[in-house]
Design a protein around this motif. Sequence first.
Motif, mmCIF file in Angstrom:
data_model
loop_
_atom_site.group_PDB
_atom_site.id
_atom_site.type_symbol
_atom_site.label_atom_id
_atom_site.label_comp_id
_atom_site.label_asym_id
_atom_site.label_seq_id
_atom_site.Cartn_x
_atom_site.Cartn_y
_atom_site.Cartn_z
ATOM 1 N N PRO A 96 21.077 64.914 123.156
ATOM 2 C CA PRO A 96 19.811 65.807 123.260
ATOM 3 C C PRO A 96 20.354 67.396 123.575
ATOM 4 O O PRO A 96 20.538 67.962 124.496
ATOM 5 C CB PRO A 96 19.092 65.392 124.578
ATOM 6 N N LEU A 97 20.532 68.027 122.349
ATOM 7 C CA LEU A 97 20.888 69.259 122.361
ATOM 8 C C LEU A 97 19.630 70.067 121.898
ATOM 9 O O LEU A 97 18.831 69.832 120.976
ATOM 10 C CB LEU A 97 21.921 69.480 121.330
ATOM 11 N N VAL A 98 19.249 71.137 122.635
ATOM 12 C CA VAL A 98 18.410 72.212 122.168
ATOM 13 C C VAL A 98 19.006 73.601 121.630
ATOM 14 O O VAL A 98 19.646 74.081 122.683
ATOM 15 C CB VAL A 98 17.155 72.340 123.417
ATOM 16 N N VAL A 99 18.895 73.767 120.452
ATOM 17 C CA VAL A 99 19.378 75.178 120.128
ATOM 18 C C VAL A 99 18.175 76.236 120.025
ATOM 19 O O VAL A 99 17.024 76.072 119.235
ATOM 20 C CB VAL A 99 19.894 75.071 118.735
ATOM 21 N N ILE A 100 18.246 77.187 120.901
ATOM 22 C CA ILE A 100 17.308 78.484 120.671
ATOM 23 C C ILE A 100 18.036 79.558 119.829
ATOM 24 O O ILE A 100 19.073 79.958 120.108
ATOM 25 C CB ILE A 100 17.226 78.818 122.177
ATOM 26 N N ALA A 101 17.713 79.494 118.401
ATOM 27 C CA ALA A 101 18.374 80.153 117.397
ATOM 28 C C ALA A 101 17.453 81.521 117.427
ATOM 29 O O ALA A 101 16.356 81.466 116.925
ATOM 30 C CB ALA A 101 18.470 79.397 116.173
ATOM 31 N N THR A 152 13.654 62.196 123.898
ATOM 32 C CA THR A 152 12.727 61.174 123.562
ATOM 33 C C THR A 152 13.144 59.962 122.966
ATOM 34 O O THR A 152 13.901 60.557 121.860
ATOM 35 C CB THR A 152 11.312 61.299 123.428
ATOM 36 N N GLY A 153 13.151 58.737 123.111
ATOM 37 C CA GLY A 153 13.591 57.822 122.225
ATOM 38 C C GLY A 153 15.135 57.969 121.963
ATOM 39 O O GLY A 153 15.765 58.272 122.828
ATOM 40 N N ARG A 154 15.639 57.813 120.765
ATOM 41 C CA ARG A 154 16.797 57.857 120.212
ATOM 42 C C ARG A 154 17.210 59.505 120.274
ATOM 43 O O ARG A 154 16.838 60.054 119.462
ATOM 44 C CB ARG A 154 17.162 57.385 119.044
ATOM 45 N N ARG A 155 18.087 59.791 121.340
ATOM 46 C CA ARG A 155 17.980 61.315 121.474
ATOM 47 C C ARG A 155 18.890 62.001 120.436
ATOM 48 O O ARG A 155 19.290 61.590 119.555
ATOM 49 C CB ARG A 155 18.894 61.663 122.924
ATOM 50 N N GLU A 303 15.844 52.223 119.493
ATOM 51 C CA GLU A 303 15.534 52.808 118.565
ATOM 52 C C GLU A 303 15.367 51.434 117.644
ATOM 53 O O GLU A 303 16.200 50.836 116.996
ATOM 54 C CB GLU A 303 16.197 53.574 117.863
ATOM 55 N N GLY A 304 13.940 51.039 117.329
ATOM 56 C CA GLY A 304 13.738 49.657 116.895
ATOM 57 C C GLY A 304 14.300 49.623 115.310
ATOM 58 O O GLY A 304 14.707 48.488 114.994
ATOM 59 N N SER A 305 14.285 50.726 114.363
ATOM 60 C CA SER A 305 14.900 50.725 112.983
ATOM 61 C C SER A 305 16.162 50.393 113.031
ATOM 62 O O SER A 305 16.800 49.951 111.898
ATOM 63 C CB SER A 305 14.448 51.858 112.436
#
Length: 556
Positions: A96-101, A152-155, A303-305
């Motif tokens: 889970p990476l958040v890039v503030i670009a 959330t879910g698969r990160r 992740e169900g898929s």
Amino acid sequence: MTTINGGEAVYRVLKANGIDTVFGLLGGSMLELYDAMYQGGDIAYVGARDERAAGHMADAWARMTGKPGVVLGAQAGPGVVNIVTAVAEAQLAYSPLVVIAGAITRSDQCKDTFQEIDQVALFAPISKRSVMVTDPSRLAPMLEDAIRLANTGRRGPVVLHVPRDLFATDIPGVTPQPVNIARPGPAAPSDVDAMADLLAQAERPVIFAGGGFKWGAGREALTALAEKLEIPVVASTGHADVMCHGHPWFAGQAGPRGNRVASRLTKEADVMVVLGARLGFNSTFHSNDYVGADTRIAHVDVEGSAVGRYFPAEIAAQGDARLTAEALIDITRRPSCDEWRAAFQADLASLAAERQVEAGLETVPMHPRRALGEIRATLPKDAIVTLDTGNTCLQAADRLAHYAPMSLITPLDFGLVGFGLAAAIGAKAAAPERPVVAIMGDGAVGYTMIEIQTAIQNELPIVVIVLDNQAWGAEKAYQQEFYGGRLMGAEIQSPRYDKFAELCGGKGIWVDGPGGMGPALEAAIASKQTTVIQARIDPGALMTLRKDLFKVPPKA
């Protein structure tokens, strides 16, 4: 009405969500955010020397803390583009990476302005979402959405592009609250019952455990399940720390990068319960050489898929690995498979003996497996290891010992070179009380060697072990085996990285041969300084992995 600027709004959202450290490289596109962090004082900033490395640091920090790692692409255009590799890495590691670009000012967009490119489109294929903020009032809510989506879910990574003027624009004051992340539950009760019945009937059962146990703090549940059933557990690639090294029911890492015992288990099992893993390419090559064609599979993943995608799943369930394991513990029964158990214990003992022989090799230059044996014997029980990609790290993948939870960080499916050093800095920022050791080849260190200075400047002491064979080892092995030994570009002249560490203000140790790695590692950790240990290793001690990609040349 009290107003704040966009930089302050971003700072408040990060603080409210427990993001106490961010990574980046200073640029002119978001100086208001830097100023808000300076004045607020509650968020530490680790300034890297390259945005790619900053992204790897944030990625490792996320894996250690379970929170989204935040990296600042503080300069629109080139600074943001430099983060592409780190985002692709996080995407294929489900981190889970958040890039503030940073982006160019709104009024200058679509004018071929200085440093203008289509950043949103660039990141779209390699992230969960890549989106531009266009309204100052939406900056804080969209950052909260990014944090939610990333975790959330698969990160995975989310890239939020913020025009330069939004950071400076005044908006009504905000008092953000922590984002509530929806968490998955266990597999459905009917599926848990079916898995328990399948295990009870099994003659050759195995548990295949993946990274879901790490994200869900599930080691105790996995261990308790294995102990109740008294059946072996194998780990998916890159997750050899899902159970404690040396546990009598832990086989280590399976698949092409694993060991022969774990790989035999997954190929010969009549029942395999897969929890928190995809059975993806890195762990199986999508081949029945690693997962038996007749194996009955119960597959659970967040992740169900992903469930049953590569190998047919008789029981297909979506859910959290830890919670599903806990549900199984309550109802499962010990299967009658003593012959399988005895064979596994004998194989495990023979593997340990084999590893002991490797650790005693006396060749000069040192055999990499001798070096790894000394490292294994010396690493403290609470150490964190970051591994790179390459020939030597391929051999290290299942030859180390991981005792504490969250002890191993690897590039996983992206398989990039140059990850380990920067990841070690991020891991140290997340767990400053634990020793952190990066194990890399000499080629890999060259990608990010300047970040040794970042570790020193930010007082995040790490140990970098450079196993130096003066080559791009993986490619050299292929050229030797499949191209008649015609080497081009495979051999390199690596500098004395230990001396470079000293020039940066750290510590350097050169290891001459067998017997020197263990004492060097012990001294490096005890020094509490950023240290580079460099050891010349046997350039001929190479192995090939992807034999399926090449044809053996015809005999003359």
